[in-house]
Design a protein around this motif. Structure first.
Motif, mmCIF file in Angstrom:
data_model
loop_
_atom_site.group_PDB
_atom_site.id
_atom_site.type_symbol
_atom_site.label_atom_id
_atom_site.label_comp_id
_atom_site.label_asym_id
_atom_site.label_seq_id
_atom_site.Cartn_x
_atom_site.Cartn_y
_atom_site.Cartn_z
ATOM 1 N N ASP A 112 -7.987 4.398 5.161
ATOM 2 C CA ASP A 112 -7.376 4.944 4.138
ATOM 3 C C ASP A 112 -8.360 5.245 2.848
ATOM 4 O OD1 ASP A 112 -4.783 4.792 5.025
ATOM 5 O OD2 ASP A 112 -4.272 2.762 4.347
ATOM 6 N N GLN A 168 -6.658 4.516 -6.558
ATOM 7 C CA GLN A 168 -5.265 3.754 -6.442
ATOM 8 C C GLN A 168 -4.582 3.923 -5.349
ATOM 9 O OE1 GLN A 168 -5.169 1.169 -8.578
ATOM 10 N NE2 GLN A 168 -3.127 0.252 -8.223
ATOM 11 N N HIS A 169 -4.210 5.114 -5.193
ATOM 12 C CA HIS A 169 -3.430 5.511 -4.047
ATOM 13 C C HIS A 169 -3.838 5.072 -2.603
ATOM 14 C CE1 HIS A 169 -0.092 7.667 -5.860
ATOM 15 N NE2 HIS A 169 -1.071 8.365 -6.866
ATOM 16 N N THR A 172 -3.686 1.229 -2.276
ATOM 17 C CA THR A 172 -2.283 0.485 -2.418
ATOM 18 C C THR A 172 -1.100 1.167 -1.574
ATOM 19 O OG1 THR A 172 -1.676 1.455 -4.539
ATOM 20 C CG2 THR A 172 -2.950 -0.478 -4.461
ATOM 21 N N ASP A 173 -0.931 2.638 -1.475
ATOM 22 C CA ASP A 173 0.187 3.209 -1.009
ATOM 23 C C ASP A 173 0.613 2.727 0.406
ATOM 24 O OD1 ASP A 173 0.055 4.669 -3.184
ATOM 25 O OD2 ASP A 173 -0.332 6.522 -2.424
ATOM 26 N N ARG A 174 -0.322 2.691 1.448
ATOM 27 C CA ARG A 174 0.205 2.200 2.707
ATOM 28 C C ARG A 174 0.696 0.825 2.652
ATOM 29 N NH1 ARG A 174 -2.111 3.269 8.680
ATOM 30 N NH2 ARG A 174 -3.847 4.124 7.518
ATOM 31 N N ASP A 176 1.868 -0.845 0.237
ATOM 32 C CA ASP A 176 3.083 -1.094 -0.725
ATOM 33 C C ASP A 176 4.282 -0.759 0.372
ATOM 34 O OD1 ASP A 176 1.748 -1.933 -2.895
ATOM 35 O OD2 ASP A 176 1.792 -0.115 -3.816
ATOM 36 N N ARG A 177 3.985 0.353 1.102
ATOM 37 C CA ARG A 177 5.052 0.880 1.849
ATOM 38 C C ARG A 177 5.654 -0.377 3.045
ATOM 39 N NH1 ARG A 177 2.154 5.855 1.913
ATOM 40 N NH2 ARG A 177 1.676 5.388 3.762
ATOM 41 N N HIS A 205 0.164 -4.396 -7.307
ATOM 42 C CA HIS A 205 1.119 -4.141 -6.276
ATOM 43 C C HIS A 205 2.505 -4.268 -7.248
ATOM 44 C CE1 HIS A 205 -1.326 -3.756 -2.723
ATOM 45 N NE2 HIS A 205 -2.072 -4.779 -3.424
ATOM 46 N N ALA A 208 5.046 -1.499 -7.843
ATOM 47 C CA ALA A 208 5.809 -0.703 -6.887
ATOM 48 C C ALA A 208 6.603 -1.817 -6.270
ATOM 49 C CB ALA A 208 4.629 -0.447 -5.780
#
Length: 233
Positions: A112, A168-169, A172-174, A176-177, A205, A208
């Motif tokens: 990522d 940040q994306h 954390t994005d994956r 958080d999902r 986190h 989210a």
């Protein structure tokens, strides 16, 4: 509602209980700091004993890139006068409470980050250990400013800008999902049970988590308790 409060005297973290009308299950969110006072971790551990299930952050596996990033908080506890400890499972997890870890693998985390422009990725790898050295030398006061405050519904211009931060994306994005999918499964399978589910994840986190539980399943923040993360010496 504020998640982390930073003042000239202390850093505090709000343990947030989220409930849903007609559902006995409760989610208790523990916004964590990867470096904190021993008292903070003992307070968290004591409260985790009262929970029936722990959903725990933790990138699985090892990689040079992840080790480099974590230098940012592994340096600080080595200077004893700071009075800090690194977060570890043996400091937090009580015996007898089951733990699940929906986090990503080290390989996924680095993959990522490598979606970032190459210069940004390399700068991140250099910047993390430098910040760790600053933290170790100057102690907690190096980071005592309003920029550390975290809100679950950020409204300032700076917070809106941070929401578009590509680093940040990527970080954390994956993750958080994955976490929200796991919490959704717990809600679907055990929502009828009167249990307390602890969510032990880094404070970054928590926005989210809070918004995801609200939007997806109707859980609302109902109670909050402040814990002192550390007091500057």
């Amino acid at each position: 509602m504020q998640i982390v409060e930073v003042t000239g005297y202390a850093v505090r973290s709000a343990v947030i209980t989220m409930r849903r009308r007609g559902t006995p299950l409760e989610f208790v969110i523990f916004p964590m700091m990867h470096v904190a006072s021993p008292t903070f971790y003992s307070q968290v551990r004591r409260r985790l004993r009262e929970c029936d299930l722990i959903v725990m952050e933790g990138i699985r596996g090892n990689s040079v890139g992840v080790s480099t990033l974590t230098l940012a908080y592994r340096f600080a506890p080595r200077r004893r006068r700071n009075g800090l400890q690194e977060q570890r499972d043996d400091l937090l997890l009580p015996e007898g409470v089951p733990v699940v870890n929906p986090d990503v693998t080290a390989a996924e985390a680095i993959a990522d980050l490598k979606t970032l422009p190459r210069w940004m990725y390399l700068l991140l790898m250099v910047f993390a250990p430098v910040m760790g050295l600053v933290f170790a030398l100057r102690g907690p006061r190096a980071f005592l400013d309003e920029d550390l405050e975290v809100e679950d519904l950020p409204s300032t211009l700076r917070a809106e800008m941070m929401a578009d931060n590509p680093v940040q994306h990527a970080m954390t994005d994956r993750r958080d999902r994955r976490l929200l999918d796991a919490l959704g499964e717990i809600h679907a399978e055990r929502g009828h049970e009167p249990i307390r589910v602890a969510v032990v994840y880094g404070a970054g986190h928590v926005p989210a988590i809070a918004s995801g539980l609200w939007d997806r399943h109707g859980y609302r923040p109902r109670d909050a308790e402040w814990l002192t993360v550390f007091v500057p010496q």
